[in-house]
Design a protein around this motif. Structure first.
Motif, PDB file in Angstrom:
ATOM      1  N   LEU A  63      25.959  26.023  27.290  1.00 19.29           N
ATOM      2  CA  LEU A  63      27.268  26.493  26.881  1.00 19.29           C
ATOM      3  C   LEU A  63      27.401  27.981  27.167  1.00 19.29           C
ATOM      4  O   LEU A  63      26.423  28.730  27.083  1.00 19.29           O
ATOM      5  N   GLY A  64      28.622  28.411  27.508  1.00 23.04           N
ATOM      6  CA  GLY A  64      28.914  29.832  27.627  1.00 23.04           C
ATOM      7  C   GLY A  64      28.417  30.494  28.887  1.00 23.04           C
ATOM      8  O   GLY A  64      28.264  31.719  28.920  1.00 23.04           O
ATOM      9  N   PHE A  65      28.201  29.728  29.962  1.00 26.15           N
ATOM     10  CA  PHE A  65      27.635  30.355  31.156  1.00 26.15           C
ATOM     11  C   PHE A  65      28.632  31.306  31.814  1.00 26.15           C
ATOM     12  O   PHE A  65      28.249  32.338  32.375  1.00 26.15           O
ATOM     13  N   ILE A  66      29.928  31.002  31.750  1.00 23.79           N
ATOM     14  CA  ILE A  66      30.918  31.881  32.382  1.00 23.79           C
ATOM     15  C   ILE A  66      30.982  33.218  31.651  1.00 23.79           C
ATOM     16  O   ILE A  66      30.985  34.290  32.269  1.00 23.79           O
ATOM     17  N   GLU A  67      31.013  33.173  30.321  1.00 24.54           N
ATOM     18  CA  GLU A  67      31.003  34.422  29.556  1.00 24.54           C
ATOM     19  C   GLU A  67      29.747  35.238  29.847  1.00 24.54           C
ATOM     20  O   GLU A  67      29.798  36.475  29.915  1.00 24.54           O
ATOM     21  N   ALA A  68      28.626  34.566  30.027  1.00 23.46           N
ATOM     22  CA  ALA A  68      27.391  35.280  30.356  1.00 23.46           C
ATOM     23  C   ALA A  68      27.508  35.972  31.703  1.00 23.46           C
ATOM     24  O   ALA A  68      27.065  37.120  31.871  1.00 23.46           O
ATOM     25  N   TYR A  69      28.134  35.303  32.692  1.00 26.98           N
ATOM     26  CA  TYR A  69      28.302  35.900  34.014  1.00 26.98           C
ATOM     27  C   TYR A  69      29.255  37.088  33.953  1.00 26.98           C
ATOM     28  O   TYR A  69      29.072  38.077  34.678  1.00 26.98           O
ATOM     29  N   VAL A  70      30.300  37.001  33.108  1.00 24.05           N
ATOM     30  CA  VAL A  70      31.188  38.152  32.938  1.00 24.05           C
ATOM     31  C   VAL A  70      30.387  39.349  32.448  1.00 24.05           C
ATOM     32  O   VAL A  70      30.575  40.480  32.911  1.00 24.05           O
ATOM     33  N   ASN A  71      29.448  39.129  31.541  1.00 24.00           N
ATOM     34  CA  ASN A  71      28.571  40.213  31.087  1.00 24.00           C
ATOM     35  C   ASN A  71      27.706  40.754  32.218  1.00 24.00           C
ATOM     36  O   ASN A  71      27.155  41.854  32.106  1.00 24.00           O
ATOM     37  N   GLY A  72      27.574  39.992  33.287  1.00 22.41           N
ATOM     38  CA  GLY A  72      26.864  40.463  34.468  1.00 22.41           C
ATOM     39  C   GLY A  72      27.766  41.140  35.483  1.00 22.41           C
ATOM     40  O   GLY A  72      27.354  41.393  36.615  1.00 22.41           O
TER      41      GLY A  72
END
Length: 394
Positions: A79-88
């Motif tokens: 879950l939340g992989f897109i939000e994690a990529y935004v943090n990248g």
């Protein structure tokens, strides 16, 4: 905030190969759109971000993701992989096909059309942490005819997922369908290299030359690379954008960049992750690839950044990816990571470090302050007026 001033930047990278650096240290934003870039802009703004000599870049674009629905990937059960990529630092994503949907029907053109339309419309309504997810990539299945392309285009779909991942795998059949898709304005990407998932196939230079896609996906393999002679043949005999990915062969990536640079064709180079995949979920996949390229090929870091911003925007016809008046205010403020020997983010890329992200803005809205994924930046942003940084970063 209707108006925002970003000032005191050490460097502003524009995302343009012909002019990588801005003449200026300030960006003025109005209603989510860049209004002006220049030196010492002083006109009033609702919020002011003094970025303390850090580097500002366009928001990064991941040219190759495999979303499904929502901020979830069944491939890694995460879950939340897109939000994690935004943090990248990634503010926009381009789908190469929603292939990891559990139970995805194969050989069913109606299901393929429905999946593309649903994914496209879903991500029009869903923007995890403000991300722009360009989803809904039609997979080529047996039985598709011109009317089917017209139908999905009328519903907003403009991408064709990786050729070779559907049941259409004969090069001549694929080429005929690709011509139809391109006739109706769709952007077509093709799988290259060894098979990546059950049901996919091996695609070599001969197939790519016959299909002539808009984008040659993961030319360094997803994850298995074509041969270096095949890579050279593809580059020399197509005008396609050439994508390298984090989830591919490192040696082939280096050779690809060197070939493109020797031909003065760096404008064709774009960067994706090819994830989520068996390799995993990689929130720092794009920023790491920029660092790998800049520190291992001799390519100037500011030009490597273009491959993950302006080049990708041009390849897919996106408004974001370049910092200039009239473009969306999608940007990243980054610095040398705390403890690095580098003096700024550009130098950090050149020595192979991952810069520390201090702020991420999408459409003029601050979505991330200090990133929870990168090392901390060496400096801090100062704010005034209505300008605020989100709390909760490490």
């Amino acid at each position: 905030m209707k108006t925002i001033l970003i000032k005191n930047a050490g460097k502003i990278l524009l995302g343009k190969l012909d002019k990588p650096f801005a003449d200026g240290d300030s960006i003025y934003i109005s209603n989510g759109v860049i209004e002006e870039i220049g030196w010492d802009i002083s006109k009033p703004a609702d919020g002011v971000f003094d970025v303390n000599q850090m580097t500002v870049t366009p928001g990064l674009i991941d040219s190759h993701v495999h979303p499904v629905f929502g901020d979830f990937t069944p491939r890694q059960n995460t879950l939340g992989f897109i939000e994690a990529y935004v943090n990248g630092g990634v503010t926009s994503f381009v789908s190469a096909g929603e292939v990891h949907l559990p139970g995805r029907p194969r050989g069913d053109k109606e299901a393929a059309k429905a999946l593309a339309v649903l994914a496209h419309k879903t991500f029009k309504n869903l923007r995890p942490l403000g991300a722009k997810v360009h989803a809904g990539a039609l997979l080529l299945e047996k039985g598709l005819v011109e009317a089917d392309f017209q139908e999905v285009v009328a519903k907003g779909v403009w991408l064709v997922g990786e050729v070779g991942l559907g049941t259409v795998q004969d090069p001549d059949e694929a080429a005929d369908l690709v011509r139809l898709a391109q006739k109706h304005g769709m952007k077509v990407v093709i799988h290259t290299g060894g098979a990546s998932i059950p049901g996919s196939t091996v695609i070599n230079a001969q197939v790519v030359l016959k299909v002539q896609p808009d984008v040659v996906s993961h030319i360094n393999g997803g994850p298995t690379s074509p041969s270096i002679p095949d890579i050279r043949t593809i580059i020399e005999n197509t005008k396609s954008a050439i994508e390298v990915v984090q989830c591919g062969n490192f040696k082939s990536m280096v050779e690809t960049v060197k070939i493109l640079e020797s031909r003065n064709e760096l404008n064709r180079l774009i960067i994706g992750t090819d994830s989520p995949s068996g390799t995993g979920v990689i929130p720092l996949g794009i920023i790491r690839t920029i660092s790998f390229i800049a520190s291992n090929t001799g390519l100037a870091p500011e030009k490597a950044v273009c491959a993950a911003t302006g080049n990708t925007a041009k390849a897919f016809g996106l408004k974001e990816g370049v910092l200039e008046p009239g473009r969306p205010a999608d940007l990243v403020v980054m610095d040398a990571p705390y403890g690095s020997v580098a003096n700024d983010a550009v130098e950090a890329f050149s020595i192979g470090d991952i810069p520390g992200i201090a702020m991420i803005m999408i459409d003029g809205v601050v979505r991330v302050g200090r990133s929870r994924m990168t090392p901390p930046p060496s400096k801090q942003i100062k704010t005034s007026g209505e300008a605020k940084l989100p709390e909760g970063a490490h």
